[in-house]
Design an enzyme around this catalytic site. Sequence first.
Site, PDB file in Angstrom:
ATOM      1  N   ASP A  21     -12.556 -36.635  27.922  1.00  0.00           N
ATOM      2  CA  ASP A  21     -12.322 -37.983  28.452  1.00  0.00           C
ATOM      3  C   ASP A  21     -12.684 -38.080  29.926  1.00  0.00           C
ATOM      4  OD1 ASP A  21     -11.577 -40.620  28.277  1.00  0.00           O
ATOM      5  OD2 ASP A  21      -9.421 -40.236  28.421  1.00  0.00           O
ATOM      6  N   THR A  67     -12.647 -43.725  16.037  1.00  0.00           N
ATOM      7  CA  THR A  67     -12.781 -44.960  15.252  1.00  0.00           C
ATOM      8  C   THR A  67     -12.637 -46.164  16.180  1.00  0.00           C
ATOM      9  OG1 THR A  67     -11.707 -43.787  13.439  1.00  0.00           O
ATOM     10  CG2 THR A  67     -11.882 -46.171  13.226  1.00  0.00           C
ATOM     11  N   GLU A  68     -11.683 -46.045  17.119  1.00  0.00           N
ATOM     12  CA  GLU A  68     -11.412 -47.152  18.041  1.00  0.00           C
ATOM     13  C   GLU A  68     -12.566 -47.376  19.029  1.00  0.00           C
ATOM     14  OE1 GLU A  68      -9.170 -44.723  17.255  1.00  0.00           O
ATOM     15  OE2 GLU A  68      -7.905 -45.993  16.007  1.00  0.00           O
ATOM     16  N   ASN A  69     -13.363 -46.332  19.262  1.00  0.00           N
ATOM     17  CA  ASN A  69     -14.480 -46.483  20.203  1.00  0.00           C
ATOM     18  C   ASN A  69     -15.555 -47.455  19.696  1.00  0.00           C
ATOM     19  OD1 ASN A  69     -14.302 -43.000  21.289  1.00  0.00           O
ATOM     20  ND2 ASN A  69     -13.491 -44.814  22.299  1.00  0.00           N
ATOM     21  N   ARG A 189      -6.992 -32.030  27.116  1.00  0.00           N
ATOM     22  CA  ARG A 189      -7.528 -33.360  27.403  1.00  0.00           C
ATOM     23  C   ARG A 189      -7.858 -33.451  28.882  1.00  0.00           C
ATOM     24  NH1 ARG A 189      -6.176 -39.229  25.017  1.00  0.00           N
ATOM     25  NH2 ARG A 189      -7.741 -40.357  26.196  1.00  0.00           N
TER      26      ARG A 189
HETATM   27  C1  IPE Z   1     -10.435 -40.711  23.177  1.00  0.00           C
HETATM   28  O1  IPE Z   1     -10.797 -41.226  24.419  1.00  0.00           O
HETATM   29  C2  IPE Z   1     -11.627 -40.580  22.305  1.00  0.00           C
HETATM   30  C3  IPE Z   1     -12.658 -39.637  22.745  1.00  0.00           C
HETATM   31  C4  IPE Z   1     -12.591 -38.851  23.777  1.00  0.00           C
HETATM   32  C5  IPE Z   1     -13.813 -39.606  21.922  1.00  0.00           C
HETATM   33  P1  IPE Z   1     -10.619 -42.760  24.767  1.00  0.00           P
HETATM   34  O2  IPE Z   1     -11.030 -42.929  26.172  1.00  0.00           O
HETATM   35  O3  IPE Z   1     -11.303 -43.600  23.758  1.00  0.00           O
HETATM   36  O4  IPE Z   1      -9.047 -42.950  24.587  1.00  0.00           O
HETATM   37  P2  IPE Z   1      -8.068 -44.047  25.167  1.00  0.00           P
HETATM   38  O5  IPE Z   1      -8.641 -45.370  24.805  1.00  0.00           O
HETATM   39  O6  IPE Z   1      -8.027 -43.866  26.648  1.00  0.00           O
HETATM   40  O7  IPE Z   1      -6.753 -43.745  24.538  1.00  0.00           O
HETATM   41  C1  IPE Z   2     -14.918 -40.182  26.990  1.00  0.00           C
HETATM   42  O1  IPE Z   2     -15.069 -40.838  28.200  1.00  0.00           O
HETATM   43  C2  IPE Z   2     -16.095 -40.399  26.068  1.00  0.00           C
HETATM   44  C3  IPE Z   2     -15.815 -41.269  24.908  1.00  0.00           C
HETATM   45  C4  IPE Z   2     -14.673 -41.804  24.618  1.00  0.00           C
HETATM   46  C5  IPE Z   2     -16.936 -41.531  24.030  1.00  0.00           C
HETATM   47  P1  IPE Z   2     -14.706 -42.376  28.380  1.00  0.00           P
HETATM   48  O2  IPE Z   2     -15.907 -43.173  28.056  1.00  0.00           O
HETATM   49  O3  IPE Z   2     -13.499 -42.717  27.603  1.00  0.00           O
HETATM   50  O4  IPE Z   2     -14.411 -42.428  29.922  1.00  0.00           O
HETATM   51  P2  IPE Z   2     -13.262 -43.246  30.651  1.00  0.00           P
HETATM   52  O5  IPE Z   2     -11.972 -42.853  29.996  1.00  0.00           O
HETATM   53  O6  IPE Z   2     -13.558 -44.697  30.482  1.00  0.00           O
HETATM   54  O7  IPE Z   2     -13.336 -42.794  32.076  1.00  0.00           O
HETATM   55 MG    MG Z   3     -11.518 -42.667  28.016  1.00  0.00          MG
END
Ligand code: IPE
Ligand code: IPE
Ligand code: MG
Length: 246
Positions: A21, A67-69, A189
């Site tokens: 993340d 899935t939420e992404n 994480r």
């Molecule tokens: C979790 O990260 C999913 C991945 C790292 C692929 P997110 O950035 O999507 O999670 P939230 O939204 O902060 O919980």
């Molecule tokens: C993790 O980084 C990658 C994915 C979830 C695909 P983020 O894209 O969530 O990065 P932040 O959390 O917005 O900084």
């Molecule tokens: Mg993130």
Amino acid sequence: MSFKEKIDISKLPKHIAIIMDGNGRWAKQRGEHRVVGHQHGVTSVREAVEAAAEIGVQYLTLYAFSTENWNRPKEEVMALMQLLVSTINNEVKTLNENDIRLQAIGDLASLPPDCLAELKEAMKATASNKRMNLVLALSYSSRWEIINAVKQIAMDIEKAKLSAVDITEKVFESQLCTAGFPEPELMIRTSGEHRISNFLLWQLSYAELYFTDKLWPDFRKEDLFEAIVDYQSRERRFGKTSEQLV
Ligand code: IPE
Ligand code: IPE
Ligand code: MG
């Protein structure tokens, strides 16, 4: 002394899971588009894979897309899928050279066709590799996985292949995407967020959780080794008392 030297190889976690993340924030800090953060994150993936393989970790699961992404802006989702295709394509040779098997968990059918095809090809090309299993969680969410497992079990009962009284943890686990994998002993994480975000809810029941403020694109081998050293300093009691463990 480096963190790598501090690792007790006899007490290595068999399975490490990572929520990668902070790519977006990394890019924002530099005035760049979020996608630039994802691109730089690929270097960190390479570092984590190499580091884990070097010391003898058997399974490394990386949460790459939840899935939420799918609910992110369309351009970002498309860029991530493209990055996935090109990365897999570029890395297959290295995976084979290093005897690393690529596997994937999640709702793979929901991936764009070119992405799925690339992934399947890479999994096939690395299927006989033995040194380490690299598991990508793609279009993955734990609730989706659990509901899927429940559906499978219900169908087996409908078909009289199984009786409700015979449902055990083992039966349930056999229907999860991670069937056959050891449970992760360590979950890392990055980016300072202290949550699970729908990742391996069942499998992480007894995992040691490790959080670091480092953003994923800054994550390097020594960061993985540091997490392992921290893991090895913990007492894993599994409900027992300290005294019972000696
Ligand atoms: C979790 O990260 C999913 C991945 C790292 C692929 P997110 O950035 O999507 O999670 P939230 O939204 O902060 O919980
Ligand atoms: C993790 O980084 C990658 C994915 C979830 C695909 P983020 O894209 O969530 O990065 P932040 O959390 O917005 O900084
Ligand atoms: Mg993130």
